[in-house]
Design an enzyme around this catalytic site. Structure first.
Site, PDB file in Angstrom:
ATOM      1  N   THR A  10       0.762  -0.888  -0.168  1.00  9.79           N
ATOM      2  CA  THR A  10       0.184   0.342   0.376  1.00  9.79           C
ATOM      3  C   THR A  10       0.913   0.991   0.185  1.00  9.79           C
ATOM      4  OG1 THR A  10      -0.479  -0.273   2.295  1.00  9.79           O
ATOM      5  CG2 THR A  10      -2.069  -0.836   0.988  1.00  9.79           C
ATOM      6  N   ARG A  33      -1.344  -4.284   6.330  1.00 13.71           N
ATOM      7  CA  ARG A  33      -1.973  -4.891   7.822  1.00 13.71           C
ATOM      8  C   ARG A  33      -3.251  -3.815   7.872  1.00 13.71           C
ATOM      9  NH1 ARG A  33       2.911  -1.972  11.663  1.00 13.71           N
ATOM     10  NH2 ARG A  33       2.432  -1.204  10.327  1.00 13.71           N
ATOM     11  N   ASP A  59       0.089  -9.393   8.945  1.00 16.67           N
ATOM     12  CA  ASP A  59       0.754  -8.667  10.024  1.00 16.67           C
ATOM     13  C   ASP A  59       1.885  -9.854  10.042  1.00 16.67           C
ATOM     14  OD1 ASP A  59       2.713  -7.296  11.358  1.00 16.67           O
ATOM     15  OD2 ASP A  59       1.533  -7.194  13.262  1.00 16.67           O
ATOM     16  N   ASN A  86       8.492  -7.818   0.092  1.00 16.40           N
ATOM     17  CA  ASN A  86       8.848  -5.608   0.132  1.00 16.40           C
ATOM     18  C   ASN A  86       8.308  -5.123   1.979  1.00 16.40           C
ATOM     19  OD1 ASN A  86       9.284  -2.851  -1.014  1.00 16.40           O
ATOM     20  ND2 ASN A  86       6.965  -2.701   0.347  1.00 16.40           N
ATOM     21  N   TYR A 148      19.437  -3.291  11.457  1.00 17.35           N
ATOM     22  CA  TYR A 148      18.707  -2.455   9.855  1.00 17.35           C
ATOM     23  C   TYR A 148      19.720  -3.543   8.667  1.00 17.35           C
ATOM     24  CZ  TYR A 148      16.099  -0.311   5.606  1.00 17.35           C
ATOM     25  OH  TYR A 148      15.645  -0.471   4.819  1.00 17.35           O
ATOM     26  N   LYS A 152      18.701  -6.678   6.865  1.00 14.15           N
ATOM     27  CA  LYS A 152      18.821  -6.349   4.769  1.00 14.15           C
ATOM     28  C   LYS A 152      20.098  -7.298   4.825  1.00 14.15           C
ATOM     29  CE  LYS A 152      15.213  -4.523   4.850  1.00 14.15           C
ATOM     30  NZ  LYS A 152      14.074  -5.110   3.447  1.00 14.15           N
ATOM     31  N   VAL A 181      15.006   6.213  -0.995  1.00 18.27           N
ATOM     32  CA  VAL A 181      13.647   6.123  -1.825  1.00 18.27           C
ATOM     33  C   VAL A 181      12.987   7.746  -1.331  1.00 18.27           C
ATOM     34  CG1 VAL A 181      12.077   4.992  -3.714  1.00 18.27           C
ATOM     35  CG2 VAL A 181      14.569   4.101  -3.287  1.00 18.27           C
ATOM     36  N   THR A 183       9.749   8.223  -0.718  1.00 17.95           N
ATOM     37  CA  THR A 183       8.558   7.104  -0.429  1.00 17.95           C
ATOM     38  C   THR A 183       7.538   7.235   1.582  1.00 17.95           C
ATOM     39  OG1 THR A 183       9.479   5.200   1.014  1.00 17.95           O
ATOM     40  CG2 THR A 183       9.346   4.912  -1.255  1.00 17.95           C
TER      41      THR A 183
END
Length: 257
Positions: A10, A33, A59, A86, A148, A152, A181, A183
Protein backbone atom coordinates in the site's frame (compact mmCIF):
# COMPACT_ATOMS: atom_id res chain seq x y z
CA UNK A 1 -2.67 -13.61 -17.02
CA UNK A 2 -0.02 -14.17 -14.38
CA UNK A 3 -0.42 -13.28 -10.71
CA UNK A 4 1.99 -11.34 -8.50
CA UNK A 5 1.82 -11.19 -4.70
CA UNK A 6 3.26 -8.06 -3.08
CA UNK A 7 3.80 -7.61 0.65
CA UNK A 8 3.73 -4.08 1.99
CA UNK A 9 1.81 -3.13 -1.14
CA UNK A 10 0.00 0.00 0.00
CA UNK A 11 2.96 2.39 0.18
CA UNK A 12 6.40 3.14 -1.17
CA UNK A 13 8.25 0.58 -3.24
CA UNK A 14 5.47 -1.97 -2.79
CA UNK A 15 2.89 0.44 -4.22
CA UNK A 16 5.23 1.20 -7.13
CA UNK A 17 5.53 -2.52 -7.89
CA UNK A 18 1.72 -2.81 -7.75
CA UNK A 19 1.25 0.07 -10.20
CA UNK A 20 3.81 -1.25 -12.66
CA UNK A 21 2.69 -4.88 -12.56
CA UNK A 22 -0.97 -3.93 -12.90
CA UNK A 23 -0.12 -1.71 -15.86
CA UNK A 24 1.70 -4.68 -17.41
CA UNK A 25 -1.44 -6.82 -17.08
CA UNK A 26 -0.63 -8.93 -14.02
CA UNK A 27 -3.34 -9.89 -11.57
CA UNK A 28 -2.34 -9.01 -8.00
CA UNK A 29 -2.54 -10.27 -4.45
CA UNK A 30 -2.05 -7.20 -2.27
CA UNK A 31 -0.77 -7.80 1.27
CA UNK A 32 -0.55 -5.25 4.09
CA UNK A 33 -1.90 -4.60 7.58
CA UNK A 34 -4.45 -1.89 6.73
CA UNK A 35 -7.60 -3.44 5.25
CA UNK A 36 -9.11 -0.09 4.28
CA UNK A 37 -6.04 1.04 2.33
CA UNK A 38 -5.79 -2.37 0.68
CA UNK A 39 -9.38 -2.15 -0.49
CA UNK A 40 -8.88 1.33 -1.90
CA UNK A 41 -5.70 0.25 -3.68
CA UNK A 42 -7.33 -2.87 -5.13
CA UNK A 43 -10.31 -0.87 -6.44
CA UNK A 44 -8.10 1.78 -8.04
CA UNK A 45 -5.85 -0.73 -9.80
CA UNK A 46 -8.80 -2.81 -11.00
CA UNK A 47 -10.63 0.22 -12.37
CA UNK A 48 -7.55 1.70 -14.00
CA UNK A 49 -6.02 -1.42 -15.54
CA UNK A 50 -8.81 -4.03 -15.65
CA UNK A 51 -6.85 -6.57 -13.61
CA UNK A 52 -8.05 -8.68 -10.69
CA UNK A 53 -6.72 -7.47 -7.34
CA UNK A 54 -7.14 -9.76 -4.36
CA UNK A 55 -6.75 -8.34 -0.84
CA UNK A 56 -5.03 -10.20 2.00
CA UNK A 57 -4.73 -8.44 5.34
CA UNK A 58 -1.74 -9.77 7.29
CA UNK A 59 0.78 -8.58 9.86
CA UNK A 60 4.11 -10.21 9.01
CA UNK A 61 5.40 -9.53 12.52
CA UNK A 62 3.12 -12.38 13.68
CA UNK A 63 3.12 -16.12 13.03
CA UNK A 64 -0.53 -16.01 11.97
CA UNK A 65 0.17 -13.26 9.47
CA UNK A 66 3.12 -15.06 7.92
CA UNK A 67 1.23 -18.33 7.77
CA UNK A 68 -1.79 -16.78 6.04
CA UNK A 69 0.41 -15.40 3.26
CA UNK A 70 2.39 -18.64 3.02
CA UNK A 71 -0.88 -20.56 2.52
CA UNK A 72 -1.87 -18.24 -0.32
CA UNK A 73 1.54 -18.68 -1.96
CA UNK A 74 1.16 -22.44 -1.72
CA UNK A 75 -2.31 -22.52 -3.32
CA UNK A 76 -1.82 -24.74 -6.39
CA UNK A 77 -5.29 -23.93 -7.79
CA UNK A 78 -4.56 -20.20 -7.84
CA UNK A 79 -0.80 -20.02 -8.38
CA UNK A 80 1.38 -17.00 -7.72
CA UNK A 81 3.95 -16.45 -10.47
CA UNK A 82 5.88 -13.58 -8.90
CA UNK A 83 6.47 -12.80 -5.21
CA UNK A 84 7.65 -9.35 -4.12
CA UNK A 85 8.79 -9.56 -0.49
CA UNK A 86 8.73 -5.84 0.22
CA UNK A 87 7.32 -5.45 3.75
CA UNK A 88 9.79 -3.85 6.13
CA UNK A 89 10.51 -0.97 8.46
CA UNK A 90 13.26 0.82 10.37
CA UNK A 91 13.63 1.58 14.07
CA UNK A 92 14.63 5.02 15.28
CA UNK A 93 17.66 4.93 17.55
CA UNK A 94 21.03 3.29 17.99
CA UNK A 95 21.72 -0.19 19.31
CA UNK A 96 20.53 -0.50 22.95
CA UNK A 97 18.37 2.60 22.48
CA UNK A 98 15.83 0.43 20.65
CA UNK A 99 13.80 -2.04 22.71
CA UNK A 100 14.53 -5.73 22.33
CA UNK A 101 10.90 -6.28 21.34
CA UNK A 102 11.30 -3.89 18.40
CA UNK A 103 14.62 -5.45 17.37
CA UNK A 104 13.07 -8.92 17.36
CA UNK A 105 10.05 -7.64 15.44
CA UNK A 106 12.40 -6.35 12.73
CA UNK A 107 14.15 -9.72 12.46
CA UNK A 108 10.74 -11.41 12.27
CA UNK A 109 9.61 -9.25 9.35
CA UNK A 110 12.92 -8.88 7.49
CA UNK A 111 14.29 -12.40 7.97
CA UNK A 112 11.80 -15.00 9.19
CA UNK A 113 8.94 -13.78 7.01
CA UNK A 114 11.20 -13.54 3.97
CA UNK A 115 12.49 -17.08 4.55
CA UNK A 116 9.07 -18.61 5.05
CA UNK A 117 7.34 -16.78 2.22
CA UNK A 118 10.18 -17.32 -0.24
CA UNK A 119 10.17 -21.02 0.61
CA UNK A 120 6.40 -21.35 0.20
CA UNK A 121 6.50 -19.56 -3.15
CA UNK A 122 9.60 -21.26 -4.50
CA UNK A 123 8.36 -24.75 -3.69
CA UNK A 124 5.17 -24.22 -5.68
CA UNK A 125 7.05 -22.46 -8.49
CA UNK A 126 9.60 -25.26 -8.77
CA UNK A 127 6.77 -27.75 -9.28
CA UNK A 128 5.52 -25.67 -12.22
CA UNK A 129 9.03 -25.01 -13.54
CA UNK A 130 8.69 -21.24 -13.54
CA UNK A 131 8.34 -18.22 -11.26
CA UNK A 132 10.21 -15.37 -9.68
CA UNK A 133 10.91 -13.89 -6.25
CA UNK A 134 12.18 -10.40 -5.50
CA UNK A 135 13.32 -9.86 -1.92
CA UNK A 136 13.66 -6.16 -1.17
CA UNK A 137 16.82 -5.49 0.83
CA UNK A 138 18.84 -2.25 0.90
CA UNK A 139 22.28 -0.84 0.19
CA UNK A 140 22.51 -0.83 4.01
CA UNK A 141 23.17 -4.57 3.60
CA UNK A 142 26.75 -3.76 2.56
CA UNK A 143 27.75 -1.53 5.48
CA UNK A 144 27.86 -2.09 9.27
CA UNK A 145 24.70 -0.27 10.37
CA UNK A 146 23.12 -2.20 13.26
CA UNK A 147 20.15 -4.53 13.15
CA UNK A 148 18.59 -2.97 10.07
CA UNK A 149 21.74 -3.39 7.96
CA UNK A 150 22.37 -6.85 9.40
CA UNK A 151 18.86 -8.03 8.58
CA UNK A 152 19.12 -6.71 5.03
CA UNK A 153 22.53 -8.36 4.65
CA UNK A 154 20.85 -11.63 5.60
CA UNK A 155 18.25 -11.05 2.88
CA UNK A 156 20.97 -10.60 0.26
CA UNK A 157 22.99 -13.64 1.34
CA UNK A 158 19.93 -15.86 1.66
CA UNK A 159 18.50 -14.82 -1.69
CA UNK A 160 21.70 -15.30 -3.65
CA UNK A 161 22.37 -18.65 -1.98
CA UNK A 162 18.84 -19.87 -2.68
CA UNK A 163 19.13 -18.66 -6.27
CA UNK A 164 22.22 -20.84 -6.76
CA UNK A 165 20.47 -23.85 -5.25
CA UNK A 166 17.49 -23.38 -7.58
CA UNK A 167 19.53 -22.73 -10.73
CA UNK A 168 18.04 -24.60 -13.66
CA UNK A 169 14.65 -25.04 -11.97
CA UNK A 170 12.97 -22.17 -13.78
CA UNK A 171 12.64 -20.19 -10.52
CA UNK A 172 14.47 -16.86 -10.40
CA UNK A 173 15.38 -15.17 -7.14
CA UNK A 174 16.79 -11.66 -6.81
CA UNK A 175 17.69 -9.35 -3.94
CA UNK A 176 16.82 -5.71 -4.65
CA UNK A 177 19.04 -3.16 -2.89
CA UNK A 178 17.79 0.42 -3.25
CA UNK A 179 19.20 3.51 -1.56
CA UNK A 180 17.08 6.42 -0.36
CA UNK A 181 13.69 6.32 -2.08
CA UNK A 182 11.00 8.99 -1.81
CA UNK A 183 8.33 7.04 0.08
CA UNK A 184 6.59 7.01 3.47
CA UNK A 185 9.36 4.77 4.87
CA UNK A 186 11.41 7.43 6.66
CA UNK A 187 8.39 9.32 7.96
CA UNK A 188 6.97 6.16 9.51
CA UNK A 189 10.30 5.51 11.26
CA UNK A 190 10.43 9.05 12.60
CA UNK A 191 13.49 9.86 10.51
CA UNK A 192 14.34 13.37 9.40
CA UNK A 193 15.09 13.63 5.68
CA UNK A 194 15.70 17.35 5.14
CA UNK A 195 19.46 16.88 5.42
CA UNK A 196 19.68 14.15 2.75
CA UNK A 197 21.17 15.56 -0.48
CA UNK A 198 18.86 15.58 -3.49
CA UNK A 199 21.26 13.44 -5.54
CA UNK A 200 20.83 10.54 -3.11
CA UNK A 201 17.08 10.24 -3.68
CA UNK A 202 15.63 7.67 -6.08
CA UNK A 203 12.23 7.59 -7.78
CA UNK A 204 10.22 4.51 -6.79
CA UNK A 205 8.70 3.94 -10.24
CA UNK A 206 12.07 4.13 -12.00
CA UNK A 207 13.57 1.84 -9.36
CA UNK A 208 10.88 -0.79 -9.98
CA UNK A 209 11.36 -0.62 -13.75
CA UNK A 210 15.10 -1.19 -13.34
CA UNK A 211 14.53 -4.02 -10.86
CA UNK A 212 12.13 -5.88 -13.13
CA UNK A 213 14.62 -5.49 -15.96
CA UNK A 214 17.36 -7.02 -13.81
CA UNK A 215 15.07 -9.90 -12.83
CA UNK A 216 14.29 -10.59 -16.49
CA UNK A 217 18.03 -10.69 -17.20
CA UNK A 218 18.49 -13.35 -14.53
CA UNK A 219 20.45 -11.25 -12.06
CA UNK A 220 20.44 -12.33 -8.42
CA UNK A 221 21.36 -8.87 -7.11
CA UNK A 222 19.98 -5.53 -8.27
CA UNK A 223 21.35 -2.14 -7.24
CA UNK A 224 19.15 -0.16 -9.63
CA UNK A 225 20.98 3.14 -10.01
CA UNK A 226 24.45 4.10 -11.30
CA UNK A 227 25.04 6.41 -8.33
CA UNK A 228 24.56 3.67 -5.78
CA UNK A 229 26.43 1.14 -7.90
CA UNK A 230 29.42 3.50 -7.74
CA UNK A 231 29.05 3.99 -3.99
CA UNK A 232 28.86 0.26 -3.37
CA UNK A 233 31.97 -0.19 -5.52
CA UNK A 234 33.81 2.13 -3.14
CA UNK A 235 32.44 0.22 -0.17
CA UNK A 236 33.98 -3.00 -1.47
CA UNK A 237 37.51 -1.55 -1.45
CA UNK A 238 37.22 0.39 1.82
CA UNK A 239 38.79 -1.27 4.92
CA UNK A 240 36.08 -2.53 7.26
CA UNK A 241 37.43 -0.63 10.27
CA UNK A 242 37.33 2.66 8.38
CA UNK A 243 33.98 1.81 6.83
CA UNK A 244 32.43 1.26 10.26
CA UNK A 245 33.41 4.75 11.40
CA UNK A 246 32.26 6.41 8.20
CA UNK A 247 28.88 4.67 8.12
CA UNK A 248 28.29 5.45 11.80
CA UNK A 249 28.80 9.16 11.13
CA UNK A 250 26.72 8.99 7.95
CA UNK A 251 23.95 7.19 9.79
CA UNK A 252 23.81 9.94 12.42
CA UNK A 253 23.74 12.58 9.69
CA UNK A 254 21.25 11.01 7.30
CA UNK A 255 19.49 8.45 9.48
CA UNK A 256 17.08 8.73 12.43
CA UNK A 257 16.97 12.12 14.12
Amino acid sequence: MTTALITGSTAGIGAAFARRLAADGHNLVLVARDTKRLGEQATELHDRHGIEAEVLTADLATDDGIESVARRLGDRKHPVDLLINNAGFANKGRYLDVSMADELKMIKVHCEAVLRLTSAAAEAMRERGRGGVVNVASVAAFVPRGTYGASKSWVVQFTQGAARDLAGSGVRLMALCPGFVRTEFHERAGMGTDNIPNWMWLDADKLVAAALGDLARGRTLSIPDPRYKALMGLVKVTPRALLGGVTSKTGRKYGPQ
